[in-house]
Design a protein around this motif. Sequence first.
Motif, PDB file in Angstrom:
ATOM      1  N   GLY A 239     -43.481  18.398  -8.210  1.00 60.47           N
ATOM      2  CA  GLY A 239     -43.311  19.173  -6.992  1.00 60.47           C
ATOM      3  C   GLY A 239     -42.029  18.820  -6.261  1.00 60.47           C
ATOM      4  O   GLY A 239     -41.111  18.221  -6.821  1.00 60.47           O
ATOM      5  N   ASP A 240     -41.993  19.169  -4.987  1.00 60.28           N
ATOM      6  CA  ASP A 240     -40.806  18.933  -4.172  1.00 60.28           C
ATOM      7  C   ASP A 240     -40.888  17.528  -3.585  1.00 60.28           C
ATOM      8  O   ASP A 240     -41.333  17.314  -2.464  1.00 60.28           O
ATOM      9  CB  ASP A 240     -40.717  19.978  -3.051  1.00 60.28           C
ATOM     10  N   ILE A 241     -40.454  16.558  -4.373  1.00 68.83           N
ATOM     11  CA  ILE A 241     -40.588  15.155  -4.006  1.00 68.83           C
ATOM     12  C   ILE A 241     -39.205  14.552  -3.754  1.00 68.83           C
ATOM     13  O   ILE A 241     -38.245  14.861  -4.454  1.00 68.83           O
ATOM     14  CB  ILE A 241     -41.332  14.377  -5.116  1.00 68.83           C
ATOM     15  N   LYS A 242     -39.133  13.704  -2.746  1.00 70.60           N
ATOM     16  CA  LYS A 242     -37.882  13.010  -2.430  1.00 70.60           C
ATOM     17  C   LYS A 242     -37.935  11.636  -3.074  1.00 70.60           C
ATOM     18  O   LYS A 242     -38.807  10.824  -2.772  1.00 70.60           O
ATOM     19  CB  LYS A 242     -37.716  12.885  -0.912  1.00 70.60           C
ATOM     20  N   LEU A 243     -36.986  11.356  -3.977  1.00 66.55           N
ATOM     21  CA  LEU A 243     -37.000  10.104  -4.721  1.00 66.55           C
ATOM     22  C   LEU A 243     -35.568   9.625  -4.940  1.00 66.55           C
ATOM     23  O   LEU A 243     -34.672  10.420  -5.221  1.00 66.55           O
ATOM     24  CB  LEU A 243     -37.713  10.283  -6.057  1.00 66.55           C
ATOM     25  N   THR A 244     -35.368   8.331  -4.816  1.00 67.93           N
ATOM     26  CA  THR A 244     -34.069   7.716  -5.083  1.00 67.93           C
ATOM     27  C   THR A 244     -34.253   6.591  -6.090  1.00 67.93           C
ATOM     28  O   THR A 244     -35.157   5.763  -5.956  1.00 67.93           O
ATOM     29  CB  THR A 244     -33.445   7.135  -3.801  1.00 67.93           C
ATOM     30  N   LEU A 245     -33.404   6.578  -7.114  1.00 66.36           N
ATOM     31  CA  LEU A 245     -33.404   5.514  -8.117  1.00 66.36           C
ATOM     32  C   LEU A 245     -32.323   4.507  -7.756  1.00 66.36           C
ATOM     33  O   LEU A 245     -31.154   4.866  -7.609  1.00 66.36           O
ATOM     34  CB  LEU A 245     -33.140   6.090  -9.509  1.00 66.36           C
ATOM     35  N   VAL A 246     -32.710   3.245  -7.633  1.00 68.80           N
ATOM     36  CA  VAL A 246     -31.752   2.159  -7.427  1.00 68.80           C
ATOM     37  C   VAL A 246     -31.588   1.423  -8.750  1.00 68.80           C
ATOM     38  O   VAL A 246     -32.553   0.853  -9.272  1.00 68.80           O
ATOM     39  CB  VAL A 246     -32.227   1.182  -6.329  1.00 68.80           C
TER      40      VAL A 246
END
Length: 230
Positions: A142-149
Amino acid sequence: MSRRPPPRKRPATKNRSPRRRPTGLYVALGVIVVVGIAAVAAFAAGGGSNTKQAKGANGQVLLDYGKVSVSGSQLQPFDESNAATGDGDPIPTITGESPDRAPVTVSPTGGKQVIVVGAPWCPHCNNELPPLARALASGALGDIKLTLVVTSQQPNAPHWPPGDWINNTLHWPAAKAPVILDDKEGTAAAAVNTQAFPYFIFVDSQGKVGSRATGEIGLDAFRQHYADLH
C-alpha cells in the motif's frame, strides 16, 4: 541477526629453499615474485582495498558513504526480551544523502513510517530485504512511508560497493522508499541505537516509536507491526 562480516582466512604458504644459489637476475625476479605473492595474500586476508565503483543510470559515480547529521535524542537500546522498552519515545531527525547525492531526511513529522537499517554484507539482510523491495515496488504494502538506512559499509566485505547492492542485488525502489547512506562512523545507525541487522523501527503518526524488531521477520509480521500503529 548479523553484526559483522565473516572472517577471511589467510592462504597457507610454504617456504622452499632453492637448490642452487641464484644469480643477480634470478634474485631480482625472486623479489618481484615474493612481493607479488605477499600483496595477494594481504588482500585475501582483508588487508586490501576494493576500489570498485557503482554508477547510476546517468553514468554518475554513486556514493559509498553519505554525510549525516542528527538532532534529537538517541533511541534506547532494543531488547527483544522486553520489546516494549522505548515505545513512545520520539525518533531523532536524521539528515543524509542517497547514493546519487539527493538529500534524504527522516524526522518525527509526516505521519506513520518505517525505518529499516541494513548492511550490505549481512546475510539476514540479503534474505529479508529483497522480498520487501518487491512488495514495495509492486504496491503490495500500500501507500507506506519507508526509509532504508544502509550502514556498516565495508570495502572488503561482500556486496561492495553499496550502490551496486542497493540497485542490482536488492533492486530497491528508491523512488518509493528513499535510501540514506550512513557515514563511516555509523552516525545514522547509532542515532536509532542499532544492535543487529536488519533492524525495523515502526513509527506512529505522532513520530514516536510504536514497535521495533530485528532479524528475518517476514512480510506478514511486517504488515502486522505496521497495522498496529496508530
